[in-house]
Structures are given as C-alpha cells and as structure tokens.
Design a protein around this motif. Structure first.
Motif, PDB file in Angstrom:
ATOM      1  N   ASP A  88      -6.750  21.463  10.964  1.00  0.00           N
ATOM      2  CA  ASP A  88      -7.709  21.442   9.851  1.00  0.00           C
ATOM      3  C   ASP A  88      -7.171  22.325   8.733  1.00  0.00           C
ATOM      4  O   ASP A  88      -6.643  23.423   9.001  1.00  0.00           O
ATOM      5  CB  ASP A  88      -9.070  21.975  10.302  1.00  0.00           C
ATOM      6  N   GLU A 111     -13.448  20.064  -0.048  1.00  0.00           N
ATOM      7  CA  GLU A 111     -12.592  20.538   1.039  1.00  0.00           C
ATOM      8  C   GLU A 111     -13.373  20.714   2.340  1.00  0.00           C
ATOM      9  O   GLU A 111     -14.576  21.006   2.336  1.00  0.00           O
ATOM     10  CB  GLU A 111     -11.940  21.873   0.673  1.00  0.00           C
ATOM     11  N   GLN A 112     -12.650  20.590   3.444  1.00  0.00           N
ATOM     12  CA  GLN A 112     -13.270  20.850   4.747  1.00  0.00           C
ATOM     13  C   GLN A 112     -13.587  22.327   4.914  1.00  0.00           C
ATOM     14  O   GLN A 112     -14.612  22.693   5.481  1.00  0.00           O
ATOM     15  CB  GLN A 112     -12.342  20.373   5.863  1.00  0.00           C
ATOM     16  N   TRP A 113     -12.687  23.177   4.426  1.00  0.00           N
ATOM     17  CA  TRP A 113     -12.886  24.619   4.465  1.00  0.00           C
ATOM     18  C   TRP A 113     -12.569  25.199   3.096  1.00  0.00           C
ATOM     19  O   TRP A 113     -11.577  24.823   2.474  1.00  0.00           O
ATOM     20  CB  TRP A 113     -11.973  25.291   5.499  1.00  0.00           C
ATOM     21  N   GLN A 137     -20.034  18.302   3.069  1.00  0.00           N
ATOM     22  CA  GLN A 137     -19.908  18.440   4.518  1.00  0.00           C
ATOM     23  C   GLN A 137     -18.994  19.603   4.909  1.00  0.00           C
ATOM     24  O   GLN A 137     -18.866  19.913   6.084  1.00  0.00           O
ATOM     25  CB  GLN A 137     -19.354  17.140   5.114  1.00  0.00           C
ATOM     26  N   GLY A 138     -18.332  20.208   3.923  1.00  0.00           N
ATOM     27  CA  GLY A 138     -17.418  21.295   4.218  1.00  0.00           C
ATOM     28  C   GLY A 138     -18.129  22.614   4.453  1.00  0.00           C
ATOM     29  O   GLY A 138     -19.350  22.724   4.340  1.00  0.00           O
TER      30      GLY A 138
END
Length: 368
Positions: A88, A111-113, A137-138
């Motif tokens: 990830d 971004e995811q994170w 959703q991040g």
C-alpha cells in the motif's frame, strides 16, 4: 478506531525498549526509514516505511505501507502501485501555505494514505483537510509532536484525524498515545428505575456543573450517592419561567455525589474543576466526553430521592430541593425532582464494579 503510528526513526539506544512497549500496547503502525528495522516485527502491526529525504529502494522488503513524497521522489503513488501491487502506498504532504494545503486536500480525496505535517500550530488547516476528505475512502494520519497535541488532533471537527504518527521522547509515551487514540467513550445500558420515596432533608452544598458544551434536550450526566447506582440528571436546556435556559449546565446534586468520567472512572462532584472531563449521556445510553468549564458549589435546601431497579438494587440521589431541578425518564420525559412520587419511572445506570479512588475494581464494598 483511531490509528496510532509510532515513529522510531532516529531513536538511537532507546529504540528497542520503545519498540517493545509499542508491541505490548498494540499500536497499529511502526514507522521506520531503514527496512532492516522491519525485520522480525509481528504481522499484527503495519510496517510503515517512510524514507523522508532518502532515495527509494528498488524493493520494499517487509514493508506493508510505503509513504512517499512525489515531488522529492519523482514518482507518484499510482506508478509505484503498478510496480509493487503487494504494497500500500501513501503520500506525505508538509503544509506550510495555501498551495500545500490544497495538495493535502487533493491527497485526502484521492490517496489511500495521506501523512500530513502541519507547521503552524493552528488546527484550522487540519479542519479544512478533514472536511475535504469527508467522502473519501482513504485514511489521514497527522504528525503530532507530543501526546497533548495528539489528543487535540483526534478530536478536530469532532471526527478528528484517522490516525496520529508520533515520535516518543521516552518509554511510557506510547501507552499515553494509545490511551488518547482509544478515547472514544462506550455507550451505556440504561435501566428504568422506579421511585420508591422522596424526603426533604434540609440544607447542604450542591454542585452545578457548567460545561464547555451545549447539551441536547435528551442529554445530561449520571449522578448518584453510591457508585453502583446513578440517575440521569438533565441539563438546563428546557425552558424555565424565571430564568433563561443554560444548555451548558447540569444542576447535578449534592457535593458527595458520584458522576462518571474518563476510563469508566467516577469523580465526586466536589472534586470537578475547570478542565475536568465528565461523561454526557442521552436517554438511549449514547455517550460523549465533555469538558467542565467551572463548578458552582452553593448552600441550598436538598431533597433525597430513592429508587429501585427491576432486580431490586437500590439507588439514591440527593438534589437541590427545587422543582426546576430535573431528571430524565423513559423516552426523554423531563421530570421535576420535587414532583417525583412513588411509582414514577426515571432512567439510571447500574455499574457492577466497586470503586477504589474512582477506578472500577472487583472487591467487596458496602455503601449505605
């Protein structure tokens, strides 16, 4: 659940002891800038590689999350994800001006994170980023300098950052960070209590608890003479004929009474002061922590109210002897304390543990 990431980069000789403490308290992430430091970490912790100011390696070893700075590393997280689908990726943004604030908002949306470092002490930029990320959703992880700042970050805009990354100054700070991350208050199972009798008992000191929060109409604080039985006292959100409403206040009871605070601890009303925390509770048992602004202790006539639970447990509450002091009944019914009569129903809470200096403990204790 809020995330606790522990930054062990550059800790020197203290690193091993702090790592052991981190694993003991089950922090969610360990952050390193040397992939060798991830070797041997258990699978229960996220292995976060953050090579700030360093070149990216060709492979990421045991890392499960890699944080990059696209401007300095010359590659986007999307490009890295294509090359390393098993990892990830997240983006680091240092917020120093309007442009970098917009970069942080864009990262939060896409971004995811997102790992964020705010250089200014104001939390307004963080509020803006949290609002920008409302439908994403991040996850947002914000860097805190100490535990006190972490507590604030977790509460910004009531939602707070999804996580905090902090470099501990010494052994012991990890447990404090984890405590701050777990500060959400569990809901309570309230019980319908039946009034058995009331008695006018003369003068004494009662405490009004003035908080820094507007209470809702179906919300108050739990108060009782004994640690194993409390009644839900409503705030002054409901109109009165002779004074304005004070939706921040609960006329809570005699000064010896217990109320609930952080970590399921009880406090005497007499020991609350500016900055103390008390648990606000609504008629559904939903809870939140609120901050005390001040406590007003004054001599007033008092009334003793006795009630009993369906299984026979007895509850006592001593309040100011005046009809405008109120408690809550089932469905949010507001009941004037001086008009309570045998058979009336009120809402209460029946803790099962005894108390030692306010903390729950399983031991014999008789309260009368």
């Amino acid at each position: 659940m809020k995330l606790s990431w522990l930054d062990v980069r550059g800790l020197g000789e203290a690193k091993e002891a702090i790592l052991q403490e981190a694993l003991h308290y089950r922090v969610e992430g360990i952050v390193v800038d040397d992939l060798a430091d991830l070797e041997g970490l258990p699978p229960t912790v996220s292995k976060v590689y953050f090579p700030q100011g360093k070149e990216l390696p060709a492979e990421f070893g045991d890392a499960t999350i890699v944080i990059v700075d696209p401007e300095n590393h010359g590659i986007t997280t999307a490009e890295l994800a294509l090359k390393h689908p098993e990892v990830d990726f997240g983006r680091f943004v240092e917020i120093i001006d309007a442009k970098t604030l917009e970069d942080a908002c864009e990262s939060a949306r896409t971004e995811q994170w997102s790992l964020l470092l705010f250089r200014d002490p104001t939390k307004i930029p963080l509020e803006i980023v949290i609002a920008a990320a409302a439908r994403s959703q991040g996850s947002l992880v914000t860097i805190a300098q100490d535990v006190e700042e972490a507590e604030i970050i977790f509460g910004v805009l009531e939602h707070g950052s999804d996580g905090v990354m902090m470099k501990p100054a010494a052994v012991g700070e990890t447990s404090k960070l984890k405590t701050a991350a777990l500060a959400e208050v569990p809901d309570l199972d309230l019980t319908e209590l039946e009034i058995t009798d009331t008695e006018h008992i003369g003068m004494g000191e009662r405490a009004c608890v003035d908080t820094c929060t507007h209470f809702r109409e179906d919300e108050g604080i739990l108060v009782g003479s004994h640690s194993k039985g409390m009644i839900l006292c409503v705030s002054e959100t409901h109109p009165l004929p002779y004074m304005p409403t004070r939706p921040f206040r609960v006329n809570a009871g005699a000064i010896h009474s217990y109320t609930l605070s952080k970590d399921e601890r009880t406090n005497y009303l007499s020991e609350l002061k500016s900055g103390s925390k008390v648990m606000a509770v609504d008629v559904k048992g939903q809870t939140r922590m609120v901050t005390v602004g001040r406590v007003k202790i004054e001599s007033r006539p008092l009334i003793s109210i006795n009630a009993v639970s369906p299984d026979g447990r007895k509850v006592n509450l001593i309040l100011q002897d005046d009809w405008h002091v109120r408690v809550l009944g089932p469905g949010g019914v507001v009941l004037n304390s001086t008009e309570l009569k045998p058979g009336d129903k009120v809402l209460g809470y029946l803790p099962t543990e005894d108390r030692h200096v306010g903390y729950p403990i399983d031991e014999f204790c008789l309260e009368k």
